[in-house]
Design a protein around this motif. Structure first.
Motif, PDB file in Angstrom:
ATOM      1  N   THR A 233       0.908  -1.339  -0.154  1.00 50.47           N
ATOM      2  CA  THR A 233       0.081  -0.073   0.202  1.00 50.47           C
ATOM      3  C   THR A 233       0.733   1.297   0.060  1.00 50.47           C
ATOM      4  OG1 THR A 233      -1.694  -1.120   1.288  1.00 50.47           O
ATOM      5  CG2 THR A 233      -1.888   1.125   1.177  1.00 50.47           C
ATOM      6  N   ALA A 234       2.164   1.329   0.725  1.00 52.96           N
ATOM      7  CA  ALA A 234       2.963   2.354   0.901  1.00 52.96           C
ATOM      8  C   ALA A 234       3.318   2.776  -0.507  1.00 52.96           C
ATOM      9  CB  ALA A 234       3.864   2.109   1.949  1.00 52.96           C
ATOM     10  N   ASP A 235       3.671   1.771  -1.134  1.00 49.41           N
ATOM     11  CA  ASP A 235       4.377   1.865  -2.586  1.00 49.41           C
ATOM     12  C   ASP A 235       3.599   2.768  -3.329  1.00 49.41           C
ATOM     13  OD1 ASP A 235       6.940   0.909  -2.976  1.00 49.41           O
ATOM     14  OD2 ASP A 235       6.398  -0.879  -3.823  1.00 49.41           O
ATOM     15  N   LEU A 236       2.251   2.494  -3.402  1.00 53.38           N
ATOM     16  CA  LEU A 236       1.190   3.323  -4.416  1.00 53.38           C
ATOM     17  C   LEU A 236       1.297   4.543  -3.866  1.00 53.38           C
ATOM     18  CD1 LEU A 236      -0.965   3.311  -6.399  1.00 53.38           C
ATOM     19  CD2 LEU A 236      -2.551   2.921  -4.624  1.00 53.38           C
ATOM     20  N   PRO A 241       2.548  13.650  -5.120  1.00 48.13           N
ATOM     21  CA  PRO A 241       3.727  14.553  -5.199  1.00 48.13           C
ATOM     22  C   PRO A 241       3.568  15.209  -3.687  1.00 48.13           C
ATOM     23  CG  PRO A 241       1.983  15.574  -6.697  1.00 48.13           C
ATOM     24  CD  PRO A 241       1.358  13.998  -6.262  1.00 48.13           C
ATOM     25  N   GLY A 242       4.786  15.325  -3.095  1.00 50.75           N
ATOM     26  CA  GLY A 242       4.859  15.894  -1.724  1.00 50.75           C
ATOM     27  C   GLY A 242       4.853  15.036  -0.792  1.00 50.75           C
ATOM     28  N   PHE A 243       4.503  13.715  -1.092  1.00 46.27           N
ATOM     29  CA  PHE A 243       4.625  12.651  -0.031  1.00 46.27           C
ATOM     30  C   PHE A 243       5.957  11.760  -0.325  1.00 46.27           C
ATOM     31  CE2 PHE A 243      -0.034  11.650   1.045  1.00 46.27           C
ATOM     32  CZ  PHE A 243      -0.308  12.992   1.414  1.00 46.27           C
ATOM     33  N   TYR A 244       6.719  11.881   0.829  1.00 49.99           N
ATOM     34  CA  TYR A 244       7.865  11.008   0.697  1.00 49.99           C
ATOM     35  C   TYR A 244       7.333   9.639   1.380  1.00 49.99           C
ATOM     36  CZ  TYR A 244      12.374   8.979   1.830  1.00 49.99           C
ATOM     37  OH  TYR A 244      13.412   8.044   2.226  1.00 49.99           O
ATOM     38  N   VAL A 245       7.719   8.609   0.910  1.00 48.31           N
ATOM     39  CA  VAL A 245       7.250   7.212   1.394  1.00 48.31           C
ATOM     40  C   VAL A 245       8.542   6.494   1.588  1.00 48.31           C
ATOM     41  CG1 VAL A 245       5.562   5.317   1.074  1.00 48.31           C
ATOM     42  CG2 VAL A 245       5.030   7.335   0.463  1.00 48.31           C
ATOM     43  N   GLU A 246       8.774   5.915   2.775  1.00 44.81           N
ATOM     44  CA  GLU A 246       9.723   4.829   2.859  1.00 44.81           C
ATOM     45  C   GLU A 246       9.023   3.362   2.846  1.00 44.81           C
ATOM     46  OE1 GLU A 246      12.687   7.194   5.888  1.00 44.81           O
ATOM     47  OE2 GLU A 246      11.275   5.582   6.643  1.00 44.81           O
ATOM     48  N   SER A 247       9.003   2.494   1.880  1.00 46.26           N
ATOM     49  CA  SER A 247       8.312   1.427   1.799  1.00 46.26           C
ATOM     50  C   SER A 247       9.484  -0.025   1.890  1.00 46.26           C
ATOM     51  CB  SER A 247       7.661   1.273   0.511  1.00 46.26           C
ATOM     52  OG  SER A 247       8.496   1.574  -0.630  1.00 46.26           O
ATOM     53  N   SER A 248      10.463   0.252   2.514  1.00 45.65           N
ATOM     54  CA  SER A 248      11.558  -0.649   2.671  1.00 45.65           C
ATOM     55  C   SER A 248      11.189  -1.542   3.735  1.00 45.65           C
ATOM     56  CB  SER A 248      12.787  -0.043   2.976  1.00 45.65           C
ATOM     57  OG  SER A 248      12.800   0.602   4.078  1.00 45.65           O
ATOM     58  N   GLY A 249      10.082  -1.302   4.542  1.00 48.32           N
ATOM     59  CA  GLY A 249       9.711  -2.316   5.689  1.00 48.32           C
ATOM     60  C   GLY A 249       8.942  -3.671   5.342  1.00 48.32           C
ATOM     61  N   GLY A 250       8.573  -3.541   3.885  1.00 51.68           N
ATOM     62  CA  GLY A 250       7.843  -4.724   3.379  1.00 51.68           C
ATOM     63  C   GLY A 250       6.435  -4.347   3.187  1.00 51.68           C
ATOM     64  N   GLU A 251       5.320  -5.283   3.448  1.00 47.96           N
ATOM     65  CA  GLU A 251       4.254  -4.800   3.049  1.00 47.96           C
ATOM     66  C   GLU A 251       3.231  -4.135   3.834  1.00 47.96           C
ATOM     67  OE1 GLU A 251       1.733  -7.836   0.954  1.00 47.96           O
ATOM     68  OE2 GLU A 251       3.610  -9.225   0.371  1.00 47.96           O
ATOM     69  N   GLY A 253       3.681  -1.527   7.793  1.00 44.49           N
ATOM     70  CA  GLY A 253       4.500  -0.977   8.886  1.00 44.49           C
ATOM     71  C   GLY A 253       5.381   0.044   8.227  1.00 44.49           C
ATOM     72  N   ASN A 254       5.147   0.794   7.226  1.00 48.23           N
ATOM     73  CA  ASN A 254       6.117   1.737   6.426  1.00 48.23           C
ATOM     74  C   ASN A 254       5.704   2.929   6.818  1.00 48.23           C
ATOM     75  OD1 ASN A 254       7.560  -0.185   4.440  1.00 48.23           O
ATOM     76  ND2 ASN A 254       5.496  -0.719   3.873  1.00 48.23           N
ATOM     77  N   ASN A 255       6.490   4.099   6.221  1.00 52.39           N
ATOM     78  CA  ASN A 255       6.479   5.558   6.808  1.00 52.39           C
ATOM     79  C   ASN A 255       6.122   6.489   5.946  1.00 52.39           C
ATOM     80  OD1 ASN A 255       7.245   4.700   9.530  1.00 52.39           O
ATOM     81  ND2 ASN A 255       9.443   4.493   8.427  1.00 52.39           N
ATOM     82  N   ILE A 290      -1.037   2.606  10.168  1.00 49.36           N
ATOM     83  CA  ILE A 290      -2.359   2.230   9.571  1.00 49.36           C
ATOM     84  C   ILE A 290      -2.386   1.522   8.366  1.00 49.36           C
ATOM     85  CG2 ILE A 290      -2.260   4.418   8.094  1.00 49.36           C
ATOM     86  CD1 ILE A 290      -5.291   3.002   9.926  1.00 49.36           C
ATOM     87  N   ASP A 291      -1.362   1.375   7.777  1.00 52.97           N
ATOM     88  CA  ASP A 291      -1.067   0.545   6.312  1.00 52.97           C
ATOM     89  C   ASP A 291      -0.915  -0.961   7.021  1.00 52.97           C
ATOM     90  OD1 ASP A 291       1.602   0.641   7.743  1.00 52.97           O
ATOM     91  OD2 ASP A 291       2.549   0.348   5.570  1.00 52.97           O
TER      92      ASP A 291
END
Length: 980
Positions: A233-236, A241-251, A253-255, A290-291
């Motif tokens: 979900t975080a990957d999507l 724009p304006g949202f920096y997403v860290e999706s390295s935690g897996g599917e 618990g990301n940021n 929440i993800d």
């Protein structure tokens, strides 16, 4: 004239109905008084009869108690204005003479006249499923597989015919139906390259298109989501724009960091919705990001991402924005799809969705997924397994609908954390562990038997990972209740048990002999002769520990286990009224939610390699006999941290929004929200001098656990938010907008789990302004923004002397930035998507005291104007695509600028680029597609964070080996989708 129901004849003037001419006796003063106010339908027909010189004949009961939406102006076209007056009513009209119009119930129409044709795209391909309807009525249909459509039983008259399809620009054409039995109108659809014709449904109470709205919003429809093939979900969310997403935690618990707003991770300043309500009220509780509760599948129709200050009006604690996932609800025809995906990391996934009519006034939709895989970073067990089922059913009424949603999620996901690396300037793998595919989570840590000081033994499985089991049921009612009043009420109950089991990094790995010589004052142990390491699963001694795995390192990690049951009941009531050219919306919101916490953490000792084995460290005497053990079964410290708490909150909020259509081109809105929140709970007090059993090993001594006594808390917060925005459409394809906002974020449960202080809310002031361009070949949504935040909490788990200590600091910040979302289609085959964020988030008023390790002196450190940690100044996402007949090739370049590990900006996370690529092949008359995606094509090692347990404030890296979390390594996914 008398009938059982009175027939009323209005107007009797000697002019033909041409649909163009106003009456010569047209009264401009009466005209001005009529505009911009709600009226009854009867009054509207009288007015139209006067200004167009026409007669209306109808039965009185047909229009009794019916309303007409306000007229903003008079078009000069009779049929256009009549369609406006009759909109949303089951009434049709028939031309009965030169100056007479007969109104009858729609179901009584008896005519064989039809409007038919074909809808194709710009490449000449037939479009199935396009909506074709007559504006202002419920007459319409959708195109079949051959792109053909037909609307039958159309009364004689002049109409505005509308054609609409996902991803294409909506088209309109005036048509006249007279004596002939049918007319033919064909349409060629042009791409809507930035979804500017998309209607905004969240963070806007009036249904304006994106280009008409003063809201900064990004939409991604189901087809676009499928093409991007997000791994989570975080990957999507990276499309916003304006949202920096860290999706390295897996599917899970990301940021997410919206618009440079500082935080220590999670989703603190946004609200994540599903079908218009929060998935869970608090988006960033510890170990319940929440993800964790949201999964993408084929039941999702689209995602809307609203950024900026308007979020504070429409959601609690959301000054950064709102993300809303909208479910498919079934259309007029049965339709569905099935999808099978496989990948090179043991990944198998099945998605499905099916929906359509259930009789004349019923609709349904059902979908979900099931999948399992080993994880891109394999722990040598099945890392991700589970699925989701979603369904909804809708009952349609003449004046609205009622809809019931159900959702069940049961899923297990591995959580990836920092691993050992070398060369911080150009991160590299170290011997034994692969930076692209390695993880310190391992099958050897599974099935742990964890003792407590009470004599209990807790069974924990690291293979359960992040395990939410959630059920929710949602009810939605929407009605037009007369006289331009609209009512909508949505409620949801959810219950979820979240179990969180993961291996967390603590301090940096160190050579095994150095660790042994420094631990627990070994020289003071009676009978000590030498150390020995053993594999804890077998008891086998480790030979040549200094060269083990080619690195000779050992590491202490956290085996953290959390149980977190959640419940939430939410109700949102909306009442909307059209008054002249105003749309006034009043909302009442209530939410009660709970979160219980049971945290029992341990420290483990292990080797440093992919999927490592746990180690025991024992003391041998001069006879090589075991004297004592530092560890037990690989655990270096039982009870390194403990929490037992029960929490509950009540939220009551009211909002009032006025959207004013000043003219057809200029819109202004202002909204205010007032909220009361009550937080209460109890927290068990702890001691760290417990002993497990008889304390045979040092791991069983000085255990932290609850002492059976509790402290309670109860705190009230009253907050308000304000937002005002304007949008001016210079042309139908060019608009500018601006917005001012003041928002807030109240504390959450963690404030009182770790502190008795009440704490304070954080306040966010924001300004944004931008431009929107929409043409056939180019579209742009660009904005500049400024934000100022006060009283931001940084709450970190710090590892000190074998213990986890909760540390909280406060700071202020400012961010100045620019967001760009653009698409260029120079021809029908080639397209380039661009998403860019350029920002400068800086700390303000941030100083604290530290003790110099060499001199022992206390120093005041000021970090004013330092860059906010972990947030890049530059984010770029470039996506070219080329279509050739049934083939589509696409690539993706993502650039993430340099960031800093710590607040003092002493340790840098280097900038990096990610390349992705894919191809889509459509076969079997486009009902089936085959897709191939490659993520991280070049296998770059990009870092998203350092080691949060030791590097948050002043990193001061001195060790050659350090801990950081890299992005996931290269993966290849193949997908087959069949639509029917």
């Amino acid at each position: 004239m008398r009938f059982s129901k009175i027939l009323i004849i209005i107007g009797l003037l000697p002019f033909f109905i041409q649909g163009q001419n106003l009456s010569p006796d047209f009264d401009e003063n009466r005209y001005a008084k009529f505009l911009n106010r709600a009226t009854g339908l009867n009054e509207a027909l009288v007015f139209l009869g006067e200004i167009y010189d026409v007669n209306f004949i109808y039965e009185h009961d047909l229009i009794a108690n019916k309303n007409c939406q306000p007229f903003l102006n008079i078009s000069g076209n009779f049929f256009t204005d009549l369609q406006h007056a009759l909109a949303n009513h089951p009434i049709q009209y028939i031309k009965a003479g030169k100056k007479t119009i007969v109104l009858i119930p729609k179901e009584k129409a008896k005519t064989t006249r039809t409007i038919r044709g074909q809808v194709i795209d710009f490449n000449g391909h037939r479009i199935e499923g396009a909506e074709v309807f007559i504006e202002g009525t419920s007459w319409g249909t959708t195109t079949g597989k051959n792109g053909n459509y037909m609307i039958s039983k159309v009364p004689e008259g002049k109409y505005s015919l509308t054609v609409r399809f996902v991803g294409y620009r909506t088209q309109y054409e005036e048509v006249e139906v007279y004596a002939s039995n049918s007319i033919t109108r064909n349409f060629t659809m042009e791409l809507d390259v930035l979804n500017m014709d998309e209607v905004v449904t969240i963070a806007s109470r009036n249904r304006h298109k994106k280009i008409e709205s003063s809201v900064a919003i990004t939409t991604a429809k189901s087809e676009q989501i499928a093409e991007r093939a997000p791994l989570s979900t975080a990957d999507l969310l990276k499309v916003i724009p304006g949202f920096y997403v860290e999706s390295s935690g897996g599917e899970g618990g990301n940021n997410l960091f919206p618009r440079g707003i500082p935080q220590d991770g999670g989703y603190r300043y946004i609200a994540m919705y599903e079908d218009g309500l929060p998935i869970y009220e608090a988006p960033e509780l510890a170990f319940a990001n929440i993800d964790i509760l949201m999964r993408l599948d084929e039941s999702i129709s689209k995602m809307e991402g609203v950024r900026g200050g308007t979020g504070s009006i429409y959601a609690s604690n959301a000054p950064g924005g709102i993300i809303n996932f909208i479910s498919k609800t079934g259309g007029d025809q049965l339709a569905g799809l099935v999808k099978l995906s496989i990948a090179d990391y043991g990944h198998y996934r099945f998605d499905y969705n099916y929906g359509g009519p259930l009789g004349a006034n019923w609709r349904f939709n059902a979908g979900g997924f099931f999948r399992y895989n080993d994880g891109i970073r394999s722990p040598e067990f099945v890392a991700n397994r589970g699925g989701q089922i979603k369904a909804n059913v809708t009952r349609l009424f003449k004046n609205g609908y009622i809809r019931l949603y159900g959702k069940y999620l049961n899923d297990r996901n591995i959580f990836y954390l920092p691993i050992p690396l070398s060369n911080s300037a150009n991160p590299q793998s170290i011997p034994g562990i692969d930076a692209n595919y390695g993880t310190l989570t391992s099958i050897y840590q599974d099935n742990a038997q964890i003792p407590t000081p009470l004599g209990d033994v807790l069974d924990r499985k690291i293979s359960d990972g992040i395990h939410p089991e959630m059920f929710s049921i949602t009810n939605e009612l929407a009605l037009e209740i007369g006289d331009s009043w609209y009512l909508k009420n949505t409620s949801r109950y959810m219950k979820s048990d979240v179990n969180f089991n993961a291996i967390f990094s603590l301090d940096n790995p160190i050579p095994a002999n150095v660790f042994a010589d420094s631990v627990k004052r070994a020289g003071e142990i009676p009978g000590f002769h030498r150390w020995q390491y053993r594999f804890s699963d077998s008891g086998e001694p480790v030979e040549n520990i200094t060269s083990l795995n080619g690195n000779g390192l050992v590491t202490r990690n956290g085996w953290w286990s959390v149980k977190k049951p959640l419940t939430n009941f939410t109700n949102h009531f909306q009442l909307k009224k059209y008054v002249k050219n105003h749309t006034i919306d009043f909302s009442g919101y209530f939410s009660v939610y709970t979160a219980d916490d049971f945290w029992y953490w341990q420290n483990i000792l292990s080797e440093v390699k992919d999927a490592p084995r746990m180690l025991d460290l024992v003391v041998l005497n001069d006879q090589n006999e075991e004297v004592t053990s530092i560890t037990r079964n690989g655990f270096e410290q039982y009870g390194s941290f403990y929490v037992n708490a029960s929490n509950q909150a009540y939220v009551t909020a009211f909002s009032l929004v006025d959207e004013l259509d000043v003219t057809d081109n200029f819109r202004f809105d202002v909204g205010v929200r007032y909220e009361n929140s009550l937080f209460e709970g109890r927290v068990e007090n702890t001691r760290d001098d417990f002993t497990i059993g008889n304390g045979e090993t040092l791991a069983e001594q000085n255990v932290q656990f609850g002492d059976g006594t509790f402290r309670t808390y109860r705190h009230w917060f009253s907050e308000w938010a304000l937002s005002a925005g304007a949008n001016y459409s210079i042309t139908p394809h060019f608009a500018v907008y601006g917005r001012l906002a003041r928002g807030y974020r109240t504390p959450d449960f963690e404030q009182w789990i770790f502190s008795s202080d009440r704490g304070n809310s954080q306040y966010v002031q924001q300004f944004e302004s931008g431009v929107k361009i929409s043409s056939d070949q180019f579209a742009l949504f660009g904005s500049a923004f400024y934000s100022r935040l006060d009283n931001i909490p940084f709450s970190d788990e710090i590892y000190v002397d074998g213990r986890i200590i909760k540390q909280t600091r406060f700071a202020n910040s400012t961010t100045l930035g620019t967001e760009i979302e653009a698409i260029w289609t120079p021809n029908n085959n080639f397209r380039i998507d661009f998403i860019g964020t350029f920002q400068n988030p800086r700390l303000r008023d941030f100083s604290f005291s530290v003790v110099d390790q060499e001199t022992g002196r206390e120093m005041l450190v000021s970090l004013d104007n330092q860059r906010v940690r972990r947030i890049p100044a530059i984010l770029i996402d470039l996506r070219p695509a080329y279509t050739f007949q049934q083939l589509k090739f696409f690539g993706n370049w993502q650039y993430i600028g340099r960031r800093f590990v710590d607040d003092a900006n002493t340790a840098e996370l280097p900038a990096y680029s990610i390349f992705n690529a894919g191809v889509i092949i459509k076969i079997f008359n486009k009902n089936m597609s085959l897709t191939g995606n490659v993520s991280n094509l070049t296998n770059i090692i990009g870092l998203t964070e350092g080691n949060p347990r030791v590097e948050q404030v002043l990193a001061n890296r001195r060790d050659e080996i350090f801990m950081a979390r890299p992005i996931l390594g290269r993966s290849v996914t193949l997908t087959a989708t069949y639509s029917f």
